[in-house]
Motif scaffolding. Structure first.
Motif, PDB file in Angstrom:
ATOM      1  N   GLY A 152      32.711  45.795  32.210  1.00 37.28           N
ATOM      2  CA  GLY A 152      34.118  45.509  32.011  1.00 37.28           C
ATOM      3  C   GLY A 152      34.305  44.971  30.604  1.00 37.28           C
ATOM      4  O   GLY A 152      33.648  43.997  30.218  1.00 37.28           O
ATOM      5  N   VAL A 171      37.402  42.286  40.341  1.00 43.13           N
ATOM      6  CA  VAL A 171      37.792  42.577  38.958  1.00 43.13           C
ATOM      7  C   VAL A 171      39.124  43.313  38.915  1.00 43.13           C
ATOM      8  O   VAL A 171      40.072  42.880  38.249  1.00 43.13           O
ATOM      9  N   GLU A 227      37.909  47.846  33.237  1.00 46.15           N
ATOM     10  CA  GLU A 227      36.672  47.956  34.014  1.00 46.15           C
ATOM     11  C   GLU A 227      36.033  49.322  33.790  1.00 46.15           C
ATOM     12  O   GLU A 227      36.613  50.356  34.130  1.00 46.15           O
TER      13      GLU A 227
END
Length: 357
Positions: free
Chosen positions: A148, A201, A163
């Protein structure tokens, strides 16, 4: 990691002769005086669970705190495996709710590094951050698209987070280490679950980057993620460099691991060993150079091993030649065998059974 994770989780991969990948994160927790640690395991977890069978190796508090291992559990409300980091935390949210510590550190078990999490926490509090992400600048030439990538302003607040982008516009990557207030984490995880979102994420860091104060904390010291065969090979080879060995093994704080009661490595007459790490319980008869040999490795007569990694409990028959290879654990390499990694690293897995020869 190809065939190397066919029988173990990445966090259980052997590193540097006598350690496992997860030892580095656990040692950082212990050295930062964190007493309560939960490990969320799922994929091929038997070897990892065996390694984590006691908290004494990392000296986690056994009266206050302790080491908890959580695997997916079928309940009346849920029958799923972990579908992502956020979902893994959600399925064990009762544990977080019963805790009383104000902050939570989230980290993966597949990175090799040393870190004082207290310094990151101080930075987190000083910045009045909602979430702090530990970041690192990659060296020129390293592939940032596997991570990421983040872009920060002059105050280190993260403005962009991608990401695993197709094209990386930043050399600064997230190391997968986060600090967040426990109550905020519970709220965010519950919101994710309500919307059937499972990834920490994508569904928290990226979605909330403009709504929450997310800051980056940069590290300069050694950090390596072992998510590919090439990275795993390179990381182990780094331990053949004196500066890397000194940093991890001779400088405070220490790295801890589960200890096996094995005799010291034995070098028989005629053995030649140069620039190697050799695990305990090994017996060496041949020539070994620039290689990492893990525990209980037997090297037969006239063997030549160069620039290779030999995992635990491998038997190498006489006159074997191994170069640029990773030999899987508990394998038997028959006598007069030759394995060479011509184009990169070759993973050697012998399907034979030692006791049936």
């Amino acid at each position: 990691m190809q065939e190397l994770t066919a029988k173990r989780a990445v966090a259980a991969m052997p590193v540097a002769g006598s350690y496992r990948a997860i030892d580095f994160a656990l040692s950082n927790m212990s050295n930062s005086h964190i007493q309560k640690v939960a490990v969320l395991t799922q994929f091929n977890a038997r070897s990892l669970n065996e390694h984590l069978n006691s908290s004494k190796w990392w000296d986690f508090g056994r009266k206050q705190g302790g080491l908890y291992v959580f695997s997916p559990t079928i309940t009346a409300d849920n029958g799923y495996w972990y579908r992502g980091t956020a979902d893994a935390i959600y399925q064990n949210l009762d544990f977080l709710k019963r805790c009383h510590e104000p902050y939570v550190i989230i980290t993966s078990g597949d990175a090799v590094y040393k870190m004082d999490y207290n310094k990151v926490l101080e930075y987190h509090i000083d910045k009045k951050a909602d979430i702090t992400v530990v970041c690192k600048d990659l060296a020129p030439g390293e592939d940032a698209t596997r991570f990421g990538t983040v872009h920060m302003n002059e105050n280190f607040r993260i403005e962009e987070f991608e990401e695993k982008p197709m094209v990386a516009n930043s050399r600064t990557i997230s190391t997968g280490i986060y600090i967040i207030r426990r109550r905020l984490l519970i709220d965010l995880i519950e919101h994710c679950a309500e919307e059937d979102r499972y990834d920490f994420v994508t569904d928290i860091l990226i979605r909330y980057k403009n709504l929450k104060k997310i800051y980056g904390y940069k590290i300069e010291n050694y950090w390596s993620n072992i998510s590919t065969v090439e990275d795993y090979y390179r990381t182990n080879m780094d331990f053949l460099k004196p500066e890397t060995r000194n940093y991890f093994f001779k400088e405070y704080p220490e790295v801890f691991s589960r200890v096996s009661d094995l005799p010291p490595a034995k070098y028989n007459p005629g053995a030649v060993v140069k620039n190697c790490l050799v695990g305990s319980g090994s017996i060496i008869n041949g020539n070994v150079e620039n290689s990492v040999l893990f525990k209980r490795t037997f090297v037969g007569n006239n063997c030549v091993i160069k620039n290779s990694i030999i995992l635990n409990d491998v038997y190498l028959g006489d006159n074997t030649y191994i170069e640029n290879c990773i030999v899987e654990s508990r394998g038997t390499i028959r006598a007069n065998t030759r394995h060479v990694g011509e184009n990169g690293v070759k993973v050697v897995i012998e399907k034979n059974e030692r006791y049936a020869l």
